[in-house]
Design an enzyme around this catalytic site. Structure first.
Site, mmCIF file in Angstrom:
data_model
loop_
_atom_site.group_PDB
_atom_site.id
_atom_site.type_symbol
_atom_site.label_atom_id
_atom_site.label_comp_id
_atom_site.label_asym_id
_atom_site.label_seq_id
_atom_site.Cartn_x
_atom_site.Cartn_y
_atom_site.Cartn_z
ATOM 1 N N GLU A 265 0.836 -1.216 0.000
ATOM 2 C CA GLU A 265 0.000 0.000 0.000
ATOM 3 C C GLU A 265 0.865 1.258 0.000
ATOM 4 O OE1 GLU A 265 -3.296 -0.075 -0.540
ATOM 5 O OE2 GLU A 265 -2.957 -2.241 -0.627
ATOM 6 N N TRP B 24 1.566 1.834 -3.388
ATOM 7 C CA TRP B 24 0.431 2.438 -4.105
ATOM 8 C C TRP B 24 0.532 3.961 -4.046
ATOM 9 C CZ3 TRP B 24 -3.193 1.703 -7.623
ATOM 10 C CH2 TRP B 24 -3.626 0.411 -7.912
HETATM 11 P P1 FAD Z 1 -2.920 1.965 5.375
HETATM 12 O O1 FAD Z 1 -3.753 0.889 4.818
HETATM 13 O O2 FAD Z 1 -2.369 1.787 6.711
HETATM 14 O O3 FAD Z 1 -1.746 2.214 4.313
HETATM 15 C C1 FAD Z 1 -0.501 2.842 4.641
HETATM 16 C C2 FAD Z 1 -0.254 4.016 3.723
HETATM 17 O O4 FAD Z 1 -0.218 3.602 2.359
HETATM 18 C C3 FAD Z 1 -1.350 5.064 3.781
HETATM 19 O O5 FAD Z 1 -1.168 5.940 4.850
HETATM 20 C C4 FAD Z 1 -1.225 5.734 2.426
HETATM 21 O O6 FAD Z 1 -0.215 6.708 2.404
HETATM 22 C C5 FAD Z 1 -0.816 4.587 1.522
HETATM 23 N N1 FAD Z 1 -2.015 4.014 0.894
HETATM 24 C C6 FAD Z 1 -2.881 3.103 1.418
HETATM 25 N N2 FAD Z 1 -3.845 2.794 0.529
HETATM 26 C C7 FAD Z 1 -3.591 3.537 -0.570
HETATM 27 C C8 FAD Z 1 -4.239 3.659 -1.831
HETATM 28 N N3 FAD Z 1 -5.304 2.944 -2.146
HETATM 29 N N4 FAD Z 1 -3.714 4.512 -2.731
HETATM 30 C C9 FAD Z 1 -2.604 5.242 -2.449
HETATM 31 N N5 FAD Z 1 -1.955 5.159 -1.264
HETATM 32 C C10 FAD Z 1 -2.439 4.322 -0.346
HETATM 33 N N6 FAD Z 1 -5.043 8.679 0.498
HETATM 34 C C11 FAD Z 1 -4.428 9.809 0.915
HETATM 35 O O7 FAD Z 1 -3.384 9.732 1.559
HETATM 36 N N7 FAD Z 1 -4.934 11.035 0.613
HETATM 37 C C12 FAD Z 1 -6.087 11.192 -0.106
HETATM 38 O O8 FAD Z 1 -6.492 12.334 -0.377
HETATM 39 C C13 FAD Z 1 -6.771 10.011 -0.514
HETATM 40 N N8 FAD Z 1 -7.950 10.091 -1.199
HETATM 41 C C14 FAD Z 1 -8.585 8.932 -1.575
HETATM 42 C C15 FAD Z 1 -9.786 9.024 -2.293
HETATM 43 C C16 FAD Z 1 -10.459 7.880 -2.705
HETATM 44 C C17 FAD Z 1 -11.755 7.987 -3.484
HETATM 45 C C18 FAD Z 1 -9.935 6.611 -2.379
HETATM 46 C C19 FAD Z 1 -10.646 5.358 -2.816
HETATM 47 C C20 FAD Z 1 -8.743 6.504 -1.694
HETATM 48 C C21 FAD Z 1 -8.048 7.655 -1.295
HETATM 49 N N9 FAD Z 1 -6.823 7.578 -0.590
HETATM 50 C C22 FAD Z 1 -6.198 8.731 -0.200
HETATM 51 C C23 FAD Z 1 -6.125 6.284 -0.418
HETATM 52 C C24 FAD Z 1 -6.425 5.531 0.891
HETATM 53 O O9 FAD Z 1 -7.800 5.439 1.100
HETATM 54 C C25 FAD Z 1 -5.776 6.158 2.110
HETATM 55 O O10 FAD Z 1 -4.415 6.399 1.878
HETATM 56 C C26 FAD Z 1 -5.883 5.220 3.321
HETATM 57 O O11 FAD Z 1 -7.240 4.949 3.604
HETATM 58 C C27 FAD Z 1 -5.221 5.866 4.514
HETATM 59 O O12 FAD Z 1 -5.409 5.083 5.654
HETATM 60 P P2 FAD Z 1 -4.204 4.360 6.368
HETATM 61 O O13 FAD Z 1 -3.105 5.338 6.586
HETATM 62 O O14 FAD Z 1 -4.762 3.675 7.555
HETATM 63 O O15 FAD Z 1 -3.773 3.317 5.266
#
Ligand code: FAD
Length: 490
Positions: A286, A289
């Site tokens: 992720e 990603w």
């Molecule tokens: P974890 O699952 O713990 O992942 C760790 C890190 O990996 C995240 O902090 C993030 O930096 C990165 N990551 C995780 N999933 C994704 C993904 N699908 N795409 C890209 N990077 C990812 N993320 C943002 O940081 N900023 C946004 O403005 C944003 N807008 C989004 C809009 C939509 C419509 C969708 C579907 C997703 C979006 N995301 C965004 C991606 C993702 O949803 C979030 O990064 C994630 O939910 C953050 O939670 P976490 O830190 O617990 O993720």
């Protein structure tokens, strides 16, 4: 105090002292250091979009700058705050302080790239050195290419290419001491009005987050120690706290992806693999990603504003202000959608699965343009990030790179039943449905009258009727998609 001319460290999306190459190199130069942050409300207003900070980001920035200033003071320095267009503020500050060099870590937003190039060439001409560093991504976007020398358009080969580069460099330690320069006058943080006043809607944000480098470190350690082992299995469950919630810290650069990477690796090593191995791989994937989104934004700078797939330019989007407002406020009549939108409004964050569900609902069930969703997220997310937000909205809408196939239209009921199986997420954020039995929590319209009555729910009064019938809305979306497919074939 040193007789050397000072150097400026310009903090941007790297609000940390550790693993900060711009800061470390500036300190190592031996010159006195002037740390500065510029609030620039001009540069992000572009022809293709207004990317000034949204409300939730402004709240975060205020607190993160407070923490940064404290940490800099602990090291013997301070933080100068200036506001205005950075391409004027930075050169003016160089002149005012007679600085010999400027150090920064790179940003990748198209307007930031243009701005930084302009500043660099102006300073070069004036004989002032600019030193820029890669610090906020593991791999600079131009260093990963297909065999044909093109940027990647598909995630899996991008991911493989990233892994093939081997382990990222070890993160840098924070400087022990920073040789202080005489700091010029700066703005007062409180004068920037970054915090909401009337109304003060930030209570939920205060309860949820600890902005700043120490908060980020705590979040990372807590995630690795307590939650990482569950990540692979439960990362799709919005009812469980099993993702890292590092996204706002990463966005503001309070922690670097290299630090995350190596902390996870160390933990894997210490715990002897097993379940942690596959969880760690799923998590680091992720993080890659995120790098993929940056790769897209860097190589396709129009990503936040234009369909990546141009055939979507003719897509028959609907204008429906009432439905858009119901979606924004969590009043669509679909419990999982409403729970997610209210979670966002209250905390400035939403689970990834929920983001996919609400984005599919907006763009497919309601046929409202992804740019409306992108704009709402921009204003309300503490992790609003130009690369991730625009790439992910386009991915869900079907118009993006490596996008979900268009026919993958999430059914909000089955998504709810699968990923919030006991309805705990809905009950937390949509308390008016709390009394419904699990079997109806994701589809109150199917509940018999006596069940609704016992739960104290009058549909249309206590909780809205559904905005659309999902089956019909799905058909309508597929028909809309057929029109652009036909146009393409014609
Ligand atoms: P974890 O699952 O713990 O992942 C760790 C890190 O990996 C995240 O902090 C993030 O930096 C990165 N990551 C995780 N999933 C994704 C993904 N699908 N795409 C890209 N990077 C990812 N993320 C943002 O940081 N900023 C946004 O403005 C944003 N807008 C989004 C809009 C939509 C419509 C969708 C579907 C997703 C979006 N995301 C965004 C991606 C993702 O949803 C979030 O990064 C994630 O939910 C953050 O939670 P976490 O830190 O617990 O993720």
């Amino acid at each position: 105090m040193s007789s050397q001319k000072p150097v400026i460290v310009w903090f941007r999306q790297d609000l940390r002292l550790s693993d900060n190459p711009a800061l470390s190199q500036a300190v190592e130069s031996g010159a006195p250091v002037i740390p500065v942050y510029v609030l620039d409300e001009e540069t992000p207003r572009t022809e293709s979009g207004d990317w000034r900070l949204g409300g939730a980001q402004r709240w975060w920035l205020h607190h993160s700058l407070e923490r940064l200033e404290e940490s800099l003071r602990d090291k013997g320095a301070g933080l100068v705050l200036r506001s205005g267009p950075a391409d004027e503020v930075i050169p003016a500050l160089v002149q005012e302080t007679q600085s010999q060099a400027v150090f920064w870590n790179r940003c990748y937003e198209p307007f930031a790239v243009t701005r930084d190039r302009a500043i660099k060439s102006a300073l070069d001409e004036a004989g002032v050195a600019v030193h820029s560093f890669g610090a906020n991504l593991i791999h600079e976007p131009w260093t990963l290419q297909t065999k044909a020398g093109e940027p990647f358009k598909v995630f899996t080969p991008f991911y493989k290419a990233a892994l093939a580069k081997g382990e990222p460099a070890e993160p840098l330690s924070p400087p022990k001491r920073i040789a202080a320069a005489t700091l010029p006058q700066g703005d007062r943080l409180s004068d920037w009005d970054l915090l909401p006043q009337k109304p003060d809607w930030a209570g939920g944000l205060r309860d949820t987050w600890t902005p700043g480098e120490t908060g980020a470190r705590g979040r990372l350690a807590g995630f690795i120690g307590n939650t990482l082992g569950h990540y692979k299995k439960d990362r799709n469950r919005p009812d469980l706290p099993h993702s890292s919630r590092l996204s706002p810290h990463l966005h503001w650069g309070e922690v670097s992806p290299r630090q995350i990477w190596h902390s996870v690796r160390r933990h894997q090593h210490e715990s002897g693999g097993g379940k942690i191995d596959s969880a760690a791989e799923a998590f680091l994937r992720e993080v890659i990603w995120r790098e993929f989104s940056y790769n897209l934004l860097f190589h396709w700078p129009e990503l936040p504003a234009r369909n990546w797939k141009p055939e979507f330019d003719d897509f028959p989007w609907r204008d429906d202000a009432k439905a858009l407002r119901a979606w924004q406020r969590g009043q669509t009549g679909f419990p999982i959608v409403d729970a997610a939108m209210r979670e966002l409004y209250a905390t400035g964050w939403m689970h990834n699965r929920s983001r996919m569900i609400v984005a599919s609902f907006l763009t497919k069930d309601l046929l409202i343009h992804w740019r409306e969703g992108e704009a709402w997220f921009w204003d309300t997310l503490v992790d609003a990030d130009l690369a991730n937000n625009s790439a992910s909205w386009q991915w869900t809408a079907g118009s993006g790179a490596d996008a979900a196939p268009y026919f993958r239209i999430f059914n909000p009921v089955s998504q709810g039943e699968r990923f919030d199986p006991e309805g705990a997420y809905v009950r937390q954020w949509v308390p008016e449905l709390r009394g419904l039995p699990d079997g109806y929590i994701h589809k109150p319209w199917d509940a018999p009258a006596d069940v609704l009555e016992r739960a104290g729910v009058r549909l249309g009064k206590d909780y809205p009727e559904r905005l659309v019938d999902h089956k019909q809305a799905r058909r309508r979306a597929l028909d809309a998609y057929e029109t652009i497919k036909k146009d393409k074939a014609a």
